[in-house]
Design a protein around this motif. Sequence first.
Motif, short mmCIF file in Angstrom:
data_model
loop_
_atom_site.label_atom_id
_atom_site.label_comp_id
_atom_site.label_asym_id
_atom_site.label_seq_id
_atom_site.Cartn_x
_atom_site.Cartn_y
_atom_site.Cartn_z
N ASP A 113 1.07 -1.10 0.03
CA ASP A 113 0.17 0.22 -0.21
C ASP A 113 1.05 1.28 0.07
N LEU A 114 1.06 1.76 -1.17
CA LEU A 114 2.05 3.14 -1.25
C LEU A 114 1.58 4.38 -0.50
N ASP A 115 0.21 4.51 -0.44
CA ASP A 115 -0.46 5.66 0.32
C ASP A 115 -0.04 5.38 1.79
N VAL A 145 10.02 8.51 -0.35
CA VAL A 145 9.62 7.70 -1.56
C VAL A 145 9.87 8.51 -2.80
N TYR A 204 6.05 -2.60 5.04
CA TYR A 204 4.78 -2.25 4.22
C TYR A 204 4.74 -3.22 2.93
N ILE A 212 9.41 8.46 -6.94
CA ILE A 212 8.86 7.93 -8.16
C ILE A 212 9.38 8.36 -9.47
N ILE A 262 10.70 3.94 -6.96
CA ILE A 262 9.44 3.30 -7.96
C ILE A 262 10.12 4.10 -9.37
N TYR A 320 9.68 -1.77 -8.42
CA TYR A 320 9.54 -1.32 -7.13
C TYR A 320 10.53 -1.68 -6.15
N ILE A 335 12.09 3.91 -0.64
CA ILE A 335 11.37 3.07 -1.72
C ILE A 335 11.59 3.93 -2.93
#
Length: 157
Positions: A61-63, A72, A153, A74, A105, A143, A103
Amino acid sequence: MRLYHGSNQPIERIDLTKVRKYKDFGQGFYTTHLPQQAKEWSRTITNRYGGIPTVTEYEFDLDKAIAAGLNVKIFEVADREWALFVMANRNRVGREFHHDYDIVIGPVADDDMARLFGLYDMKIIGLEAVVAGLIYKDLNSQYFFATERALDYLVKL
């Protein structure tokens, strides 16, 4: 969201100390939201090192990770910023590059991109030629989980 990790063995527990350095986003655990990409990667790894092609599934669950304050990054597309980031992580000469993201992505640098990066490192082509080579690429996604906190997570199914 469902994520997949392709390997040559079942993953019971993720150990970040055992993963290779100098990959696209650094040393960490890589997954994809594309099941076929994970299957292909599992076959590639098995052909290279032996074992049994295995795809492990995770829920992510990224959110929720962002709301918890994880750092994060991206990359929506393979662009100049992405190319510089990947090249810094893959660089084996000089001081090892480290970033502070939990993280990351973004697109996967395939073999064609690796060749462009190599030509850039040898100063045969410039950064603009590398970036121009990105325009027509339809790259897969990854990811990347860099920290134990990020792994909290990622729930194995």
